[in-house]
Write an enzyme that holds these catalytic residues in place. Structure first.
Site, PDB file in Angstrom:
ATOM      1  N   GLY A  10       8.936  -2.874  21.096  1.00 48.68           N
ATOM      2  CA  GLY A  10       7.904  -3.565  21.903  1.00 48.68           C
ATOM      3  C   GLY A  10       8.695  -4.110  22.815  1.00 48.68           C
ATOM      4  O   GLY A  10      10.422  -4.479  23.124  1.00 48.68           O
ATOM      5  N   ASN A  11       8.182  -5.885  23.649  1.00 43.69           N
ATOM      6  CA  ASN A  11       8.893  -7.441  24.383  1.00 43.69           C
ATOM      7  C   ASN A  11       7.977  -7.933  23.650  1.00 43.69           C
ATOM      8  O   ASN A  11       7.574  -8.245  22.396  1.00 43.69           O
ATOM      9  CB  ASN A  11       8.829  -6.334  25.059  1.00 43.69           C
ATOM     10  CG  ASN A  11       7.958  -5.969  26.356  1.00 43.69           C
ATOM     11  OD1 ASN A  11       7.177  -7.735  26.010  1.00 43.69           O
ATOM     12  ND2 ASN A  11       7.155  -5.317  26.259  1.00 43.69           N
ATOM     13  N   HIS A  12       9.423  -9.383  23.971  1.00 42.43           N
ATOM     14  CA  HIS A  12       8.690 -10.516  24.062  1.00 42.43           C
ATOM     15  C   HIS A  12       7.371 -11.179  24.390  1.00 42.43           C
ATOM     16  O   HIS A  12       7.972 -12.460  24.188  1.00 42.43           O
ATOM     17  CB  HIS A  12      10.035 -11.667  23.894  1.00 42.43           C
ATOM     18  CG  HIS A  12      11.241 -11.018  22.203  1.00 42.43           C
ATOM     19  ND1 HIS A  12      10.790 -11.970  21.489  1.00 42.43           N
ATOM     20  CD2 HIS A  12      12.654 -10.918  23.017  1.00 42.43           C
ATOM     21  CE1 HIS A  12      12.159 -10.963  21.065  1.00 42.43           C
ATOM     22  NE2 HIS A  12      12.933 -10.744  21.495  1.00 42.43           N
ATOM     23  N   SER A  13       6.994 -10.191  25.499  1.00 43.33           N
ATOM     24  CA  SER A  13       6.465 -10.884  26.378  1.00 43.33           C
ATOM     25  C   SER A  13       5.086 -12.132  25.266  1.00 43.33           C
ATOM     26  O   SER A  13       4.249 -11.126  24.178  1.00 43.33           O
ATOM     27  CB  SER A  13       5.510  -9.957  27.182  1.00 43.33           C
ATOM     28  OG  SER A  13       4.309 -10.700  27.557  1.00 43.33           O
TER      29      SER A  13
END
Ligand code: CTP
Length: 398
Positions: free
Chosen positions: A206-209
Site C-alpha cells: 500500500g502507500n501512505h495516502s
C-alpha cells in the site's frame, strides 16, 4: 447575484470588525437580506447603530430583545431563516466556543441551531492562530463542516496555517456567490486514498495516502452544487455530507471497475487517488509462512486507470489528474497531462515541507491543456480544494 438570499452575519470582538461593516454594505448592495448578531466584544470595536443602518435591520445582541415585554430573539427561527451563516471576524475565543458547543451568547446558539451552511473568517494575531489549541479547534470545525474562508489570493489562505488575517469583504462576497448562485452542475466523480494490493490473505502493498485531499475535493464539489460520487481506497476519512455517494474499494482493479461504471454520465472526473503502479503477480491463498532464506515478491503492473478512462473521454467531459513528482516536475506533469488525455493536472511537489502525503497542507501547481501553469501557496487541503474548483470554473469552457 445574491438577491433574495438570507444571510446571517455574526460579528465578534476583533479589530477586523470594521471589515464586517463593509461586508454588510456589499451584501445589501448585491440584494441579500442580512441579519446581524454582534457579541459584546464586537460592540467595543463598532456600534450596532452603524451596523443596523448598513444592514437595514435591527442588530441582535442578546437572547432577550426586550425584558419588559418578554420579547426574545429566537435563535432557532433565525437558524431556519438563513441560507448561509458567516462569522466574520471570528476570534480565537468564538471559534473555540463553536468547536466545543458552548452557547453562552445568542450568536453561538444560532450557530448550533443553524440548518444552513456555516462559514467563518478567522481574525487574530499570528501567535494565537498558530497555537495548537486554535489549530485543533479549526480542525474540529472543519470536521463539523464549517467552512473556513481563505484570506488573500495567493497568500497563506488556509484554515490551518494562515496568518490569521481576516479575508477581505470582497473575498467573502465572492465565496458566497460561488456557493449560493449554484446552478445544478451535473455529476462529479472523485477518487481518493491509496489502493491496497494483496500479497496473501493478511498482507498487502500500500502507500501512505490519507485520502484527505480527495475528501476535501468531494466536500468542496458538493457545496458548489455538484452531484458527487466519491470512489475511495482504504482510509479513515469520513463523509458526513449525506448527499455524497461514497463507494469503497480496496485494489486498483476494483477502483478501475467502480470508476468505469460511474464516469460515463459524469461531467467531471478528478483522480486524486494514489493508485499502486504494481501489484503482486500471484496472490497466495494462504498466509505465506516464514522461510529460512530471503523472500521475493514478483510484481506486475496495474492498469493505469486515468489513462484508460482518458482514452474514452467524451468531448463535454473534464478530466483532472494529480501528479506527484520529485524532479523535473513541470515537464513530467505536462507529459502525464498529454499521455492521459487530461484537461488539467494538479502537480504536487514533494520538495515542499508540509506538502503531500499525511500532511494537512498541500502546495500545488495547476497545468491546463490550454493554460499556463499557475502556482499556489502552501495551504490547507480544504483551501487547495477551493483553489482547484475556482481554477476549473474559470478555465474550463463547457
Ligand atoms: N493513476 C491512475 N492509475 C494508476 C496510476 C496512476 O489512474 N495505475 C493516476 C493518479 O491517480 C494520478 C495520475 O494518474 O491522477 C498520475 O499519477 P502518478 O503516480 O503521479 O503518475 P504515474 O502515471 O503513476 O507515473 P510515475 O509513477 O511514473 O510518475
Amino acid at each position: 447575484m445574491l438577491s433574495g438570499k438570507n444571510i446571517i452575519i455574526g460579528i465578534t470582538g476583533s479589530i477586523a470588525a470594521y471589515k464586517a461593516a463593509l461586508l454588510i454594505r456589499l451584501l445589501v448592495k448585491e440584494g441579500a437580506n442580512v441579519k446581524v448578531i454582534m457579541t459584546d466584544g464586537a460592540q467595543q470595536f463598532i456600534t450596532p447603530l452603524t451596523i443596523s443602518t448598513l444592514a437595514k435591520s435591527d442588530v441582535i445582541t442578546t437572547y432577550v430583545a426586550n425584558d419588559v415585554t418578554g420579547k426574545w430573539n429566537n435563535h432557532v427561527e433565525l437558524g431556519l431563516w438563513a441560507d448561509y451563516m458567516i462569522v466574520a471576524p471570528a476570534t480565537a475565543n468564538t471559534l473555540a466556543k463553536m468547536a466545543n458547543g458552548i452557547c453562552d451568547h445568542v450568536l453561538l446558539a444560532t450557530y448550533l441551531s443553524a440548518r444552513c451552511p456555516v462559514a467563518i473568517a478567522p481574525a487574530m494575531d499570528l501567535d494565537m492562530y498558530q497555537h495548537p489549541t486554535t489549530k485543533s479547534n479549526l480542525k474540529t470545525l472543519i470536521n463539523h463542516h464549517v467552512q473556513i474562508i481563505p484570506a488573500g489570493v495567493g497568500e497563506l489562505a488556509s484554515g490551518l496555517s494562515g496568518e490569521g488575517r481576516m479575508a477581505e469583504p470582497e473575498e467573502i462576497v465572492e465565496f458566497l456567490q460561488k456557493r449560493l448562485s449554484k446552478s445544478k452542475k451535473g455529476k462529479a466523480v472523485i477518487s481518493a486514498g491509496p489502493t491496497f494490493e494483496a500479497i496473501d490473505p493478511v498482507r498487502f502493498i500500500g502507500n501512505h495516502s490519507s485520502g484527505k485531499m480527495g475528501f476535501a475535493l468531494a466536500h468542496e464539489a458538493a457545496s458548489r452544487g455538484w452531484e458527487v460520487t466519491l470512489v475511495t481506497g482504504p482510509t479513515s476519512q469520513e463523509i458526513e455530507n449525506s448527499s455524497i455517494n461514497r463507494i469503497d474499494v480496496v485494489s486498483a482493479a476494483e477502483m478501475l471497475r467502480a470508476l468505469s461504471n460511474e464516469v460515463d454520465d459524469a461531467t467531471l472526473l478528478i483522480m486524486s487517488a494514489a493508485v499502486a503502479d504494481y501489484k503482486p503477480k500471484f496472490v497466495a491463498d494462504q498466509k505465506i509462512k516464514k522461510a529460512a532464506s530471503e523472500a521475493t515478491i514478483e510484481l506486475g503492473p496495474t492498469t493505469d486507470i486515468l489513462a484508460t478512462l482518458g482514452a474514452q473521454k467524451k468531448e463535454h467531459q473534464c478530466f483532472v489528474g494529480f501528479a506527484l513528482e520529485t524532479e523535473n516536475e513541470l515537464a513530467h506533469a505536462q507529459g502525464k497531462l498529454e499521455r492521459k488525455n487530461l484537461d488539467f493536472i494538479v502537480l504536487n511537489s514533494l520538495n515542499n515541507k508540509g506538502a503531500g502525503f499525511g500532511h494537512d497542507t498541500n502546495k500545488i501547481t495547476i497545468i491546463g491543456k490550454d493554460t499556463k501553469p499557475v502556482e499556489f501557496e502552501l495551504k490547507s487541503k480544504e483551501a487547495v480544494a477551493y483553489d482547484i474548483f475556482n481554477h476549473i470554473d474559470e478555465n474550463h469552457n463547457s
